[in-house]
Design an enzyme around this catalytic site. Structure first.
Site, mmCIF file in Angstrom:
data_model
loop_
_atom_site.group_PDB
_atom_site.id
_atom_site.type_symbol
_atom_site.label_atom_id
_atom_site.label_comp_id
_atom_site.label_asym_id
_atom_site.label_seq_id
_atom_site.Cartn_x
_atom_site.Cartn_y
_atom_site.Cartn_z
ATOM 1 N N SER A 19 0.776 -1.247 -0.091
ATOM 2 C CA SER A 19 0.030 0.010 0.027
ATOM 3 C C SER A 19 0.880 1.081 0.045
ATOM 4 C CB SER A 19 -0.775 0.040 1.308
ATOM 5 O OG SER A 19 -1.651 1.260 1.307
ATOM 6 N N TYR A 58 -2.364 -0.033 10.610
ATOM 7 C CA TYR A 58 -2.381 -0.433 9.262
ATOM 8 C C TYR A 58 -1.122 -0.300 8.429
ATOM 9 C CZ TYR A 58 -4.129 -1.284 4.365
ATOM 10 O OH TYR A 58 -4.352 -1.523 3.131
HETATM 11 P P1 NDP Z 1 -11.439 -6.533 -0.196
HETATM 12 O O1 NDP Z 1 -12.208 -6.234 1.011
HETATM 13 O O2 NDP Z 1 -12.536 -6.251 -1.350
HETATM 14 O O3 NDP Z 1 -10.512 -7.630 -0.583
HETATM 15 C C1 NDP Z 1 -9.827 -8.309 0.582
HETATM 16 C C2 NDP Z 1 -9.745 -9.585 0.183
HETATM 17 O O4 NDP Z 1 -9.018 -10.477 1.232
HETATM 18 C C3 NDP Z 1 -11.020 -10.376 0.044
HETATM 19 O O5 NDP Z 1 -11.026 -11.648 -1.061
HETATM 20 C C4 NDP Z 1 -11.157 -11.011 1.380
HETATM 21 O O6 NDP Z 1 -11.835 -12.440 1.346
HETATM 22 C C5 NDP Z 1 -9.501 -11.505 1.736
HETATM 23 N N1 NDP Z 1 -9.335 -11.668 3.100
HETATM 24 C C6 NDP Z 1 -9.527 -10.840 4.105
HETATM 25 N N2 NDP Z 1 -9.040 -11.458 5.425
HETATM 26 C C7 NDP Z 1 -8.916 -12.876 4.988
HETATM 27 C C8 NDP Z 1 -8.418 -14.018 5.605
HETATM 28 N N3 NDP Z 1 -8.477 -13.973 6.729
HETATM 29 N N4 NDP Z 1 -8.519 -14.992 5.026
HETATM 30 C C9 NDP Z 1 -8.344 -15.311 3.757
HETATM 31 N N5 NDP Z 1 -8.826 -14.000 2.855
HETATM 32 C C10 NDP Z 1 -9.033 -12.990 3.712
HETATM 33 O O7 NDP Z 1 -10.443 -5.166 -0.405
HETATM 34 P P2 NDP Z 1 -9.229 -4.860 -1.500
HETATM 35 O O8 NDP Z 1 -9.403 -5.383 -2.660
HETATM 36 O O9 NDP Z 1 -9.158 -3.287 -1.484
HETATM 37 O O10 NDP Z 1 -8.101 -5.439 -0.666
HETATM 38 C C11 NDP Z 1 -7.058 -6.406 -1.029
HETATM 39 C C12 NDP Z 1 -5.588 -5.701 -0.492
HETATM 40 O O11 NDP Z 1 -5.146 -4.452 -1.150
HETATM 41 C C13 NDP Z 1 -5.491 -5.796 0.974
HETATM 42 O O12 NDP Z 1 -4.352 -6.254 1.345
HETATM 43 C C14 NDP Z 1 -5.487 -4.157 1.125
HETATM 44 O O13 NDP Z 1 -4.880 -3.776 2.497
HETATM 45 C C15 NDP Z 1 -4.627 -3.700 -0.055
HETATM 46 N N6 NDP Z 1 -4.989 -2.184 -0.446
HETATM 47 C C16 NDP Z 1 -6.192 -1.880 -0.506
HETATM 48 C C17 NDP Z 1 -6.394 -0.600 -0.949
HETATM 49 C C18 NDP Z 1 -7.502 0.164 -1.092
HETATM 50 O O14 NDP Z 1 -7.822 1.337 -0.941
HETATM 51 N N7 NDP Z 1 -8.596 -0.868 -1.475
HETATM 52 C C19 NDP Z 1 -5.275 0.625 -1.032
HETATM 53 C C20 NDP Z 1 -3.973 -0.144 -0.854
HETATM 54 C C21 NDP Z 1 -3.866 -1.316 -0.354
HETATM 55 P P3 NDP Z 1 -12.753 -13.343 2.380
HETATM 56 O O15 NDP Z 1 -13.489 -12.064 3.349
HETATM 57 O O16 NDP Z 1 -13.985 -13.904 1.589
HETATM 58 O O17 NDP Z 1 -12.080 -14.025 3.209
#
Ligand code: NDP
Length: 245
Positions: A140, A153
């Site tokens: 990020s 975070y």
């Molecule tokens: P989403 O919430 O849409 O996606 C998050 C994903 O992580 C989901 O598929 C969720 O699946 C999975 N996840 C969360 N916890 C677990 C777990 N314990 N085990 C397995 N899977 C897990 O958000 P984003 O697409 O935005 O996030 C993806 C990444 O991008 C993250 O690492 C986030 O920190 C990073 N990021 C996002 C930004 C933004 O502005 N959106 C900016 C910078 C970085 P499920 O709940 O089904 O398990």
């Protein structure tokens, strides 16, 4: 010519947002995919969208090492190799430190940091034997700069950046690439992991107004995967053009 066709790619956190968009882009380009997350029904829906695609799904919580090993095992049993592991799972329950939300801090450390380490632990021995591989993590902008109410975070994303650079240094001679993709604001479901409803809704509004879309980050991930063997993308920061931080 694209090198994506037939690459075996494992994606942790593929059920929504950036992971889902990356899965779809890779499926369109003929990758062999093993996708994992906790919400099985979301993974099933993605697979159904690509009946011609090579997509295998596995329910997994990245904090549970046995689950992560199952995902990696499915890839090995099916294809006998892993070309790419994309550690994308993450949560962002931001709040001021003074609120002392220790449980959320623990969850963030478990998912954002240990989740990435679990993936690394499960695939590095395999890739070392293969003498090739590529490990990618979604970091990020928060892994490069610190801002108020996001200290923990940011701490998890700084940690991922350090770990991935250490991985690069240790495993370069085994021909293993290490990449972090560092997005700015992207409109996804991530805001739902913030428990303070006002903060969560404000962020959602802002991300929809001026954030990137998940496809933008997916295209950066695919760019990093689709590089010749000699070329490794270590860190790619991808911000909305108007983002200040
Ligand atoms: P989403 O919430 O849409 O996606 C998050 C994903 O992580 C989901 O598929 C969720 O699946 C999975 N996840 C969360 N916890 C677990 C777990 N314990 N085990 C397995 N899977 C897990 O958000 P984003 O697409 O935005 O996030 C993806 C990444 O991008 C993250 O690492 C986030 O920190 C990073 N990021 C996002 C930004 C933004 O502005 N959106 C900016 C910078 C970085 P499920 O709940 O089904 O398990």
């Amino acid at each position: 010519m694209s090198t994506i066709q037939d690459k075996v790619v494992v994606i942790m956190g593929a059920s929504s947002g950036i992971g889902e968009a990356t899965t779809k882009l890779l499926a369109q380009q003929g990758a062999k995919l093993i996708i994992a997350a906790r919400r099985l029904e979301r993974l099933e829906a993605i697979k159904e969208e690509y009946p011609e695609g090579d997509i295998h799904i596995q329910q997994a919580d990245v904090t549970n090492y046995e689950d992560v090993k199952k995902v990696v095992g499915l890839a090995m049993d099916t294809y006998g190799r892993i070309d790419v592991l994309y550690n994308n799972a993450g949560i962002m329950p931001t709040a001021p430190i003074v609120e002392g939300r220790r449980e959320e801090w623990q969850q963030m450390l478990d998912i954002n940091v240990m989740g990435v380490l679990n993936g690394i632990a499960a695939v590095v021995p395999i890739m070392a034997i293969q003498k090739s591989g590529h490990i990618i993590a979604t970091d990020s902008v928060a892994g490069h700069v610190v801002y108020p109410d996001s200290a923990i975070y940011c701490g998890t994303k700084f940690a991922v950046r350090a770990i991935m650079e250490g991985l690069r240094q240790e495993q370069r001679e085994n021909n293993i690439k290490s990449t972090i993709i560092s997005p700015g604001a992207v409109a996804t479901e991530l805001y739902q992991t913030i428990n303070d409803k006002n903060v969560s809704e404000d962020l959602h509004k802002a991300q929809k107004e001026w954030g990137l879309v998940a496809d933008d980050i997916a295209s950066a991930v695919v760019f990093a995967i689709d590089t010749p063997g000699r070329m490794a993308v270590s860190d790619m920061i991808v911000r909305p053009t108007t983002q200040p931080m």
